[in-house]
Design an enzyme around this catalytic site. Structure first.
Site, PDB file in Angstrom:
ATOM      1  N   PRO A 195      34.690  22.066  49.774  1.00  0.00           N
ATOM      2  CG  PRO A 195      35.964  21.238  51.522  1.00  0.00           C
ATOM      3  CD  PRO A 195      34.974  22.312  51.193  1.00  0.00           C
ATOM      4  CD  GLU A 214      49.663  -1.477  63.133  1.00  0.00           C
ATOM      5  OE1 GLU A 214      49.338  -0.382  63.646  1.00  0.00           O
ATOM      6  OE2 GLU A 214      50.078  -1.575  61.970  1.00  0.00           O
ATOM      7  CG  ASP A 234      54.502   3.683  59.440  1.00  0.00           C
ATOM      8  OD1 ASP A 234      53.348   4.096  59.228  1.00  0.00           O
ATOM      9  OD2 ASP A 234      54.755   2.587  59.970  1.00  0.00           O
TER      10      ASP A 234
END
Length: 626
Positions: free
Chosen positions: A195, A417, A492
């Site tokens: 990478p 959260e 999400d």
């Protein structure tokens, strides 16, 4: 150097001859032109003091010092008598005959000027390289001799296996007879794959620095230009220069720019890039031996390289330079920390644990950002808090302290959260919660950051299911405690669906569909591999139903956990509204039923005003990647 000086001498001589020709006429050019009849009238009136006859032109001076000129004529035979009778002093000058050399210079001056302009522009097109217009085929490789390259293996950390692989190159360059007397042959080329930011270029420089040999470096894109045949010529020139300095190392960075598969693409099989690749193949392993010349190349796209380039005899060895593990990250941090003053409370092992997935370049940036934080705070040493702030900035983005949110939005973000954090703490195999914040960072209004205890090698089914439940915790908390739904959970849902689809279609983690890949193979058609559909419509419906089942089960599990521990969600949301950020110790206090300890700095966060709102703000609340 001599040819350049000769060109400038020729140009100076040409300019000198031209100026000399016009200098003799400078006096006449400053005189006032009058008619010939007026000149004769002035002579007879006694106004002319002296005169000069030259090349059918008369330049005279009047009694008051004025210069006048007129054209002379051979038909007026009484001109001399008029000048004598009126007391005019005169002289006759014969025109100077030009030499043959000056005539040639003057005649060819425009052509020489055009040639000079052409050479100038051709040099500019070539970037002012050596040789000017004749340097198309010259290599752009830059050479670092053994004295100017000070990088050694001590400057490379986090890739011990890769250093062991290339250690043989150093030993061969130092003592070639050690391998040759046993009939061994050193690899012609080494391809470093990994990478971006993992230290491939640094490792190549360290090989040259350890072996104390010349080091030629060039980028793959430097070979190909707009002119046909330039790339192949530059490859030949580069290897010729390398043979003169053998033993030496040629390092080609980003070789995928010139080493891609042949026979595919817009140019067919005869484009400039393929000619360059063909020449490189011949130079690396052709009829002529490249004794003592080792080619090292680096790329992060080895899948697109031509197979002929990767065969033994060219790139004999592929060295994987991957992302460092926790021990490698610690070693890399020690290397970069030597360059900055570090406080005694800085622990490299803790920082290494908190930076999973960081490359060597990322860790160098972490140390630099920490030093900048310390400088802004007027510190003499870089402390652990500076590293923590720098890590938060790199992973979660910079804090947007100027962002103003309504109190309702802050409460919604706090419960969102808190839902993520409580579900993560209740599930047994989830990564520990490191930090929870409702301070806007980057594109997110809030973040829940889970910190793994060790580097992840494989993904397991039970852990992946728990991650899906954690992702659903934010939306469920909004439904239970705020009695509403917001767009903050869009990211999400996207990540949960992607994870569930991978479990079913790629990893064989579905009991209903079994161990079979249900994913259509879509590959790049640019290289001649067309996409193909391998899943029928009926099977696709079963796949979608299985994905829906997994998502529903984990959604129900997360809702059950939050309903059973609603008191912990309330306490955590209130603490977030007061302090905006909770660390791992505060989260553990809440989950243990204790009063959360105050922040380490002891200063409660300022609450945002409830009178203003950011219009159109639909930035999703995202949990940080585990």
């Amino acid at each position: 150097m001599f040819s350049k000086a000769a060109i400038w001498v020729v140009i100076a001589l040409v300019l000198f001859m031209v100026f000399k020709q016009f200098d003799s006429r400078s006096m006449a050019s400053n005189a006032k032109s009058i008619a010939y009849s007026d000149f004769i009238t002035e002579v007879k009136a006694g106004h002319i003091k002296d005169a000069t006859l030259e090349d059918r032109t008369i330049v005279a001076t009047t009694q008051d010092g004025t210069k006048v000129k007129t054209a002379a004529t051979v038909l007026d035979r009484g001109l001399v008598g008029d000048l004598l009778n009126n007391g005019v002093k005169f002289d006759v000058k014969q025109p100077e005959e030009q030499s043959f050399l000056s005539q040639v210079f003057i005649s060819w001056f425009p052509m020489l000027l055009l040639i000079g302009v052409w050479i100038f522009f051709m040099r500019q097109m070539q970037g002012g390289g050596k040789g000017g217009a004749f340097s198309f085929g010259k290599s752009k490789a830059r050479m670092l001799d053994e004295n100017s390259n000070s990088v050694t293996f001590a400057d490379v950390a986090g890739c011990d296996e890769a250093k062991e692989e290339v250690q043989e190159l150093v030993e061969f360059l130092r003592d070639p007879t050690k391998f040759q007397k046993l009939g061994g042959r050193i690899p012609h080329g080494v391809l470093m794959v990994g990478p971006p930011g993992t230290g491939k270029t640094l490792l190549a420089r360290a090989i040259a620095g350890e072996a104390k040999v010349p080091f030629f470096t060039i980028s793959g894109s430097d070979f190909v230009e707009m002119f046909v045949g330039v790339g192949a010529s530059r490859v030949r020139d580069m290897f010729e220069n390398a043979k003169k300095h053998a033993p030496c190392i040629i390092f080609i960075d980003e070789i995928d720019a010139v080493g891609r598969h042949r026979g595919a693409g817009m140019g067919g099989g005869n484009d400039e890039r393929e000619q360059t690749l063909n020449q490189m193949l011949v130079e690396m392993d052709g009829f002529e031996a490249n004794s003592g010349v080792i080619v090292i190349a680096a790329t992060n796209r080895s899948d697109v390289l031509d197979k002929a380039l990767l065969r033994p005899g060219r790139f004999d060895r592929q060295v994987m330079v991957g992302l460092p593990d926790i021990r490698g990250r610690e070693q890399i941090l020690y290397v970069h920390m030597r360059k900055v003053p570090i406080a005694p409370d800085v622990k490299a092992d803790i920082l290494a644990r908190g930076t999973p997935g960081f490359s060597g370049a990322d860790l160098a940036n972490l140390v630099n950002e920490a030093a900048l934080f310390a400088a802004r705070r007027n510190k003499r040493l870089v402390e652990m808090q500076d590293f923590e702030d720098a890590k938060d900035k790199i992973v979660m983005g910079p804090e947007r302290k100027s962002a103003v949110m309504r109190e309702e939005e802050r409460r919604n973000t706090a419960y969102h959260e808190s839902g993520h954090a409580v579900v993560a703490k209740l599930l047994p195999k989830a990564d520990p919660v490191h930090k929870v914040t409702i301070m806007p960072r980057g594109y997110a209004l809030g973040l829940t950051w889970q910190l793994p205890e060790h580097d992840r090698v494989n993904m397991y089914k039970d852990k992946m299911l728990e991650e899906i439940s954690i992702l659903f915790g934010g939306r469920i908390a909004e439904e239970i405690f705020m009695h509403q739904m917001s767009t903050g959970a869009s990211n999400d849902f996207e990540r949960a669906t992607k994870l569930a689809r991978a479990m079913v279609t790629r990893y064989g983690m579905s009991e209903t569909l079994g161990t079979m890949v249900y994913e259509d193979s879509e590959q790049d058609a640019y290289f001649g591999r067309m996409s193909a559909k391998t899943v029928s419509e009926a099977t696709q419906q079963k796949v979608d139903a299985e994905i829906r089942s997994i998502l529903d089960e984990q959604y129900a599990l997360a809702r059950k956990l939050l309903e059973e521990h609603s008191d912990k969600v309330d306490v955590m949301a209130k603490a977030l509204l007061e302090w905006e950020t909770l660390d791992a110790d505060q989260v553990n206090d809440i989950m243990n039923g204790d009063e959360p300890r105050p922040p380490r700095n002891g200063v409660p966060a300022k609450k945002s005003s409830s009178d203003n709102n950011r219009p159109g703000d639909v930035t999703p609340n995202a949990t940080a990647p585990a």
